[in-house]
Design an enzyme around this catalytic site. Structure first.
Site, PDB file in Angstrom:
ATOM      1  N   LYS A  72       0.839  -1.199   0.000  1.00  0.00           N
ATOM      2  CA  LYS A  72       0.000   0.000   0.000  1.00  0.00           C
ATOM      3  C   LYS A  72       0.880   1.257   0.000  1.00  0.00           C
ATOM      4  CE  LYS A  72      -3.171   2.249   3.151  1.00  0.00           C
ATOM      5  NZ  LYS A  72      -3.981   2.095   4.346  1.00  0.00           N
TER       6      LYS A  72
ATOM      7  N   GLU B 132      -3.438  -6.838  15.365  1.00  0.00           N
ATOM      8  CA  GLU B 132      -2.988  -5.515  14.933  1.00  0.00           C
ATOM      9  C   GLU B 132      -4.132  -4.509  15.127  1.00  0.00           C
ATOM     10  OE1 GLU B 132       0.335  -4.652  11.764  1.00  0.00           O
ATOM     11  OE2 GLU B 132      -1.585  -4.562  10.734  1.00  0.00           O
TER      12      GLU B 132
ATOM     13  N   LYS C 247      10.603  -0.988  13.612  1.00  0.00           N
ATOM     14  CA  LYS C 247      11.039  -0.654  12.249  1.00  0.00           C
ATOM     15  C   LYS C 247      12.101   0.440  12.296  1.00  0.00           C
ATOM     16  CE  LYS C 247       6.716  -1.213   9.657  1.00  0.00           C
ATOM     17  NZ  LYS C 247       5.757  -0.455   8.862  1.00  0.00           N
TER      18      LYS C 247
ATOM     19  N   GLU D  37      10.800  -4.704   3.908  1.00  0.00           N
ATOM     20  CA  GLU D  37      10.848  -6.109   3.483  1.00  0.00           C
ATOM     21  C   GLU D  37      10.423  -6.253   2.025  1.00  0.00           C
ATOM     22  OE1 GLU D  37       9.434  -4.934   6.195  1.00  0.00           O
ATOM     23  OE2 GLU D  37       9.761  -6.249   7.925  1.00  0.00           O
TER      24      GLU D  37
ATOM     25  N   GLY E 145      -4.328  -2.151   5.664  1.00  0.00           N
ATOM     26  CA  GLY E 145      -3.616  -3.318   5.123  1.00  0.00           C
ATOM     27  C   GLY E 145      -4.289  -4.636   5.474  1.00  0.00           C
ATOM     28  N   ARG E 146      -4.687  -4.781   6.729  1.00  0.00           N
ATOM     29  CA  ARG E 146      -5.258  -6.063   7.174  1.00  0.00           C
ATOM     30  C   ARG E 146      -6.712  -6.247   6.723  1.00  0.00           C
ATOM     31  NH1 ARG E 146      -3.752  -2.660  11.133  1.00  0.00           N
ATOM     32  NH2 ARG E 146      -5.315  -1.792  12.552  1.00  0.00           N
TER      33      ARG E 146
ATOM     34  N   HIS F 113      -3.555 -33.647  18.342  1.00  0.00           N
ATOM     35  CA  HIS F 113      -2.439 -34.506  18.764  1.00  0.00           C
ATOM     36  C   HIS F 113      -1.256 -33.686  19.221  1.00  0.00           C
ATOM     37  CE1 HIS F 113      -4.446 -38.167  17.387  1.00  0.00           C
ATOM     38  NE2 HIS F 113      -5.014 -37.331  16.523  1.00  0.00           N
TER      39      HIS F 113
HETATM   40  O1  F6P Z   1       3.289  -4.065   9.816  1.00  0.00           O
HETATM   41  C1  F6P Z   1       2.586  -2.886   9.630  1.00  0.00           C
HETATM   42  C2  F6P Z   1       1.930  -2.804   8.303  1.00  0.00           C
HETATM   43  O2  F6P Z   1       1.702  -1.452   8.084  1.00  0.00           O
HETATM   44  C3  F6P Z   1       0.644  -3.592   8.178  1.00  0.00           C
HETATM   45  O3  F6P Z   1      -0.424  -2.973   8.769  1.00  0.00           O
HETATM   46  C4  F6P Z   1       0.546  -3.731   6.711  1.00  0.00           C
HETATM   47  O4  F6P Z   1      -0.386  -4.692   6.353  1.00  0.00           O
HETATM   48  C5  F6P Z   1       1.975  -4.078   6.372  1.00  0.00           C
HETATM   49  O5  F6P Z   1       2.745  -3.296   7.252  1.00  0.00           O
HETATM   50  C6  F6P Z   1       2.383  -3.872   4.953  1.00  0.00           C
HETATM   51  O6  F6P Z   1       2.288  -2.536   4.553  1.00  0.00           O
HETATM   52  P1  F6P Z   1       2.391  -2.131   3.035  1.00  0.00           P
HETATM   53  O7  F6P Z   1       1.259  -2.764   2.298  1.00  0.00           O
HETATM   54  O8  F6P Z   1       2.318  -0.654   3.025  1.00  0.00           O
HETATM   55  O9  F6P Z   1       3.708  -2.631   2.509  1.00  0.00           O
END
Ligand code: F6P
Length: 584
Positions: A246, A394, A546, A252, A307-308, A425
């Protein structure tokens, strides 16, 4: 015994001091809020206090007795969301009719209906970020209207859906070719958090509906092993990457996207290959362009989608490619059907309200249950607990209320789980005989997915039903002795029962029912956020780590020893790591 029929050591009315209390527990620090004291404190509502008093009564009752006293309980304490295929049986929760009435009173006092309508109306209910929360618009039919600042967002949503359908169609049919003219056979989603967990969960859940000739992989972790394992046996000439972010600034995702770009360009010896092998899903056009992806290959999303809550936006592009546009539409229709149910069903028959309020009961009143086990009796739902972890934790892992004041009660519980029967199990032992109270969500389907054996499905479901029964009713000492167990061993065989569970019984796992199931949890999370008076839509807690990681990465890379800015533990760990690391 904390869970059985004998009185618990803690009285629900006065929760014990927690040894590992969060920083704001106990005496609150000076009010950090910009708007202190604006709203009512949930725990001082008369309805909350009434539940506290009532919990003392329920704590000493056993589900065995509650069921014995009411033969119809199992068919009374259940509800169905018409048109979704979803039925919940909440009779095995430790509630009485009075509990449910009191919970509904708390729901009413918290004005869930008013808050829900504000969300659907596009009001900026994410107050800390001054944003609307309109994921419900993502699954609205073309004719619907969802206004944001006086503008209907539905046409934009459908324009992106059209763009997704065109692209998905081209990949599925083989019309979209790689840079060297070869057909695309591999689709790799790069993203993390909400830009990964929804897509990977939906792909696993709906694998039976997917185009099997295509390979789907998901890269999220900044650990280079994730990228290596996802790509090591693939040909870049047959691979398309969907970079989902987003913000398009997530460390990452951008690190993995860069690794992917290097892999494609180096192997194919052509920088222009990016155009045929990369598309982006983002709200940040500028950063997408800077990365080198043609804006024509970008699928938009908006700041009003968290995001979630985004798997039904363009973040679901990999899902659409896998299951096809028609099935994706069915998934959206399922979400929408649950939205309608949430919007229109009376509270006492409203699944998200019921599940949300039962969660409040278990967390805040019934011994302060700290976790919820999500136990899907479907191997296809193996990533569902992980998906719910982000959605629930979150969203509701918050220590201050909307006014910035410390909350005086527990908020979001810890979600975890594994598919049944595997978990049986492993960790079920603790749920059955341990000292902790762990409410369980047992999720099952009446029909197996095409291709799997109906006989095995019966066996699977028999296990689900058996677990709910065993958790609720257990096995008494008398029963154990009657079975001939020697008296010295008898206590070890006793299962106290009285462990609460909710059974979610769905007709069949399909794109549509999956959509409804996810929306059910989304709205239950919302309901709890409203009652707790917290912002369920921000996530500032993930920022600190972060920020620190950025500085630390620079420090690790630097060869110059200097005075460390870290605490003595972190400094020593970094020093030791530097001594043994393999430099890039
Ligand atoms: O870990 C925090 C967060 O902002 C989440 O809420 C989100 O889903 C994720 O990082 C990824 O964010 P982006 O889609 O901006 O890369």
């Amino acid at each position: 015994m904390p869970i059985g029929s004998t009185p618990p050591p803690r009285t629900p009315a006065t929760p014990p001091a927690r040894p590992s209390a969060p920083p704001t527990a106990g005496k609150p620090p000076a009010a950090p809020s910009a708007r202190p004291g604006k709203s009512i404190r949930p725990a001082s509502r008369p309805e909350w206090l009434a539940l506290k008093t009532h919990a003392g009564k329920v704590a000493t009752t056993h589900l065995r007795d509650i069921f014995k006293a009411d033969e119809r309980r199992g068919s009374r304490l259940c509800a169905e969301a018409l048109g979704t295929g979803i039925y919940i049986d909440y009779s095995k929760n430790r509630v009485t009719d009075e509990t449910m009435q009191l919970l509904m009173k708390l729901a009413a006092a918290s004005e869930i209906g008013k808050h829900r309508d504000a969300m659907f109306a596009g009001q900026k209910i994410n107050t800390t970020e001054d944003r609307a929360v309109l994921h419900v618009a993502l699954r609205a039919p073309r004719s619907a209207m969802f206004n944001l600042d006086g503008r209907n967002v539905v046409p934009e949503v459908h324009a992106v859906l059209e763009q997704m359908m065109t692209f998905a169609g081209k990949i599925r049919s083989g019309e979209w070719r790689g840079n060297s003219g070869r057909r695309i056979r591999n689709v790799i989603n790069i993203g993390i958090g909400g830009s990964d967990l929804g897509p990977v969960m939906a792909y696993e859940a709906l694998k039976a509906f997917s185009q099997r000739e295509l390979t789907f992989r998901f890269i999220s972790n900044v650990d280079g092993a994730d990228f290596h394992e996802a790509t090591r046996d693939l040909d870049p000439g047959e691979t398309v990457f969907i970079v989902c972010s987003k913000t398009f600034t997530t460390l990452e995702t951008l690190t993995n996207a860069q690794a992917a770009k290097d892999w494609v360009v180096t192997t194919m010896r052509d920088p222009k290959a990016v155009a045929k092998h990369f598309v982006a899903v983002s709200s940040n056009l500028e950063e997408v362009r800077k990365f080198g992806i043609d804006p024509a290959n970008m699928f938009a999303m908006w700041d009003w989608v968290g995001g979630r809550y985004s798997m039904d936006s363009a973040i679901g592009l990999s899902t659409m490619i896998a299951i096809g546009p028609e099935n994706f539409r069915a998934l959206l229709a399922g979400f929408h059907a649950m939205d309608n149910h949430f919007r229109t069903a009376p509270p006492e028959r409203n699944l998200p309200i019921l599940m949300g309020m039962l969660g409040i009961w278990n967390t805040n009143f019934l011994f302060g249950a700290e976790t919820v086990a999500v136990l899907p009796y479907s191997n296809y739902l193996k990533r569902f607990p992980a998906y719910l972890q982000q959605l629930t934790m979150e969203s509701n892992g918050k220590h201050v209320d909307l006014d910035g004041m410390p909350v005086a009660f527990e908020t979001g519980p810890i979600y975890w789980g594994e598919p049944g029967t595997n978990g049986q199990h492993s960790f079920y032992q603790l749920i059955h005989q341990g000292t902790r109270l762990i409410p369980c969500d047992l999720i099952g389907f009446c029909q197996p997915v095409e291709g799997s054996s109906p006989a095995q499905h019966d066996l699977l479901m028999a296990n689900l039903f058996a677990q709910g029964e065993a958790l609720a009713f257990g096995k008494t000492l008398e029963q154990v002795i009657a079975e001939g167990v020697p008296s010295a061993l008898a206590p070890h065989h006793v299962c106290q029962g009285n462990r609460p569970s909710t059974t979610i019984l769905v007709e069949k796992l399909t794109p549509q029912t999956l959509g409804s199931l996810i929306a059910l949890y989304e709205h239950a999370v919302f309901v709890r956020g409203v009652v707790w008076n917290i912002d369920s839509f921000d996530q500032f807690g993930v920022e600190l780590g972060k920020q620190l990681a950025k500085g630390t990465a620079a420090e690790i890379a630097s060869s110059k020893p200097g005075k460390s800015a870290h605490d003595s533990s972190t400094a020593a760990l970094i020093k030791r790591y530097q001594r043994f690391r393999k430099a890039p």
